[in-house]
Design a protein around this motif. Structure first.
Motif, PDB file in Angstrom:
ATOM      1  N   ASP A  45     -28.698  23.155  -0.327  1.00 56.80           N
ATOM      2  CA  ASP A  45     -28.160  22.301  -1.384  1.00 56.80           C
ATOM      3  C   ASP A  45     -29.339  21.708  -2.143  1.00 56.80           C
ATOM      4  N   ILE A  46     -29.547  22.207  -3.351  1.00 55.36           N
ATOM      5  CA  ILE A  46     -30.638  21.689  -4.181  1.00 55.36           C
ATOM      6  C   ILE A  46     -30.058  21.264  -5.526  1.00 55.36           C
ATOM      7  N   ALA A  47     -30.698  20.311  -6.162  1.00 52.45           N
ATOM      8  CA  ALA A  47     -30.259  19.857  -7.476  1.00 52.45           C
ATOM      9  C   ALA A  47     -31.459  19.286  -8.214  1.00 52.45           C
ATOM     10  N   THR A  48     -31.447  19.427  -9.512  1.00 55.16           N
ATOM     11  CA  THR A  48     -32.546  18.940 -10.335  1.00 55.16           C
ATOM     12  C   THR A  48     -32.791  17.451 -10.104  1.00 55.16           C
ATOM     13  N   GLN A  49     -31.713  16.679  -9.951  1.00 52.40           N
ATOM     14  CA  GLN A  49     -31.887  15.236  -9.769  1.00 52.40           C
ATOM     15  C   GLN A  49     -32.560  14.874  -8.442  1.00 52.40           C
ATOM     16  N   TYR A  50     -32.617  15.796  -7.484  1.00 52.61           N
ATOM     17  CA  TYR A  50     -33.306  15.520  -6.218  1.00 52.61           C
ATOM     18  C   TYR A  50     -34.819  15.493  -6.426  1.00 52.61           C
ATOM     19  N   GLY A  51     -35.308  16.179  -7.460  1.00 50.78           N
ATOM     20  CA  GLY A  51     -36.730  16.140  -7.789  1.00 50.78           C
ATOM     21  C   GLY A  51     -37.630  16.942  -6.864  1.00 50.78           C
ATOM     22  N   SER A  52     -37.069  17.883  -6.122  1.00 53.58           N
ATOM     23  CA  SER A  52     -37.890  18.621  -5.161  1.00 53.58           C
ATOM     24  C   SER A  52     -37.799  20.140  -5.323  1.00 53.58           C
ATOM     25  N   ASN A  53     -37.215  20.597  -6.417  1.00 51.56           N
ATOM     26  CA  ASN A  53     -37.031  22.033  -6.597  1.00 51.56           C
ATOM     27  C   ASN A  53     -38.333  22.820  -6.546  1.00 51.56           C
ATOM     28  N   ARG A  54     -39.376  22.321  -7.155  1.00 49.67           N
ATOM     29  CA  ARG A  54     -40.658  23.028  -7.148  1.00 49.67           C
ATOM     30  C   ARG A  54     -41.189  23.164  -5.719  1.00 49.67           C
ATOM     31  N   ASP A  55     -41.056  22.120  -4.929  1.00 52.47           N
ATOM     32  CA  ASP A  55     -41.539  22.142  -3.546  1.00 52.47           C
ATOM     33  C   ASP A  55     -40.711  23.101  -2.689  1.00 52.47           C
ATOM     34  N   ILE A  56     -39.410  23.099  -2.892  1.00 51.81           N
ATOM     35  CA  ILE A  56     -38.527  24.004  -2.156  1.00 51.81           C
ATOM     36  C   ILE A  56     -38.822  25.450  -2.544  1.00 51.81           C
ATOM     37  N   ALA A  57     -39.086  25.672  -3.824  1.00 50.60           N
ATOM     38  CA  ALA A  57     -39.388  27.020  -4.310  1.00 50.60           C
ATOM     39  C   ALA A  57     -40.614  27.607  -3.614  1.00 50.60           C
ATOM     40  N   THR A  58     -41.573  26.764  -3.246  1.00 46.24           N
ATOM     41  CA  THR A  58     -42.761  27.240  -2.538  1.00 46.24           C
ATOM     42  C   THR A  58     -42.366  27.925  -1.234  1.00 46.24           C
ATOM     43  N   SER A  59     -41.523  27.285  -0.448  1.00 46.56           N
ATOM     44  CA  SER A  59     -41.066  27.875   0.817  1.00 46.56           C
ATOM     45  C   SER A  59     -40.183  29.090   0.580  1.00 46.56           C
ATOM     46  N   LEU A  60     -39.297  29.011  -0.400  1.00 42.55           N
ATOM     47  CA  LEU A  60     -38.419  30.142  -0.684  1.00 42.55           C
ATOM     48  C   LEU A  60     -39.216  31.374  -1.100  1.00 42.55           C
ATOM     49  N   LYS A  61     -40.227  31.180  -1.926  1.00 44.65           N
ATOM     50  CA  LYS A  61     -41.050  32.313  -2.362  1.00 44.65           C
ATOM     51  C   LYS A  61     -41.777  32.929  -1.179  1.00 44.65           C
ATOM     52  N   ARG A  62     -42.367  32.096  -0.321  1.00 44.25           N
ATOM     53  CA  ARG A  62     -43.034  32.626   0.879  1.00 44.25           C
ATOM     54  C   ARG A  62     -42.044  33.400   1.746  1.00 44.25           C
ATOM     55  N   TYR A  63     -40.866  32.844   1.918  1.00 48.82           N
ATOM     56  CA  TYR A  63     -39.842  33.496   2.736  1.00 48.82           C
ATOM     57  C   TYR A  63     -39.448  34.851   2.140  1.00 48.82           C
TER      58      TYR A  63
END
Length: 94
Positions: A45-63
């Motif tokens: 569950d991600i949302a722009t208002q959480y302000g962490s999409n860029r950080d989450i994307a780092t792990s998703l890209k590695r995965y």
């Protein structure tokens, strides 16, 4: 018997168990995403208002590029304990 997935109106299967990044500090989002993916969670569950999409994307890209082995998690005692418990639960079918 309960389904492991929910179906949306568009017939897309969505895992019932997920991880929400609501109120997760941006400074911890990369590690939390890595832990969730390592634990087998595939519904994030991600949302722009959480302000962490860029950080989450780092792990998703590695995965996506390398798989679970490419995720970097600080293996402190608490993390190792949680992952061991998750693996035991998975093996026992819980």
């Amino acid at each position: 018997r309960r389904a492991k997935y929910e179906s949306s109106a568009a017939s897309v299967k969505i895992p019932r168990i997920g991880y929400s990044f609501y109120k997760t500090p941006s400074s911890q989002a990369t590690r939390c995403a890595s832990l969730a993916l390592t634990a087998g969670i595939r519904h994030l569950d991600i949302a722009t208002q959480y302000g962490s999409n860029r950080d989450i994307a780092t792990s998703l890209k590695r995965y996506l590029d390398v798989g679970v082995s490419g995720l970097h998690i600080d293996n402190d005692v608490e993390t190792v304990d949680v992952l061991e418990r998750l693996e035991l639960a998975r093996q026992s079918g819980e």
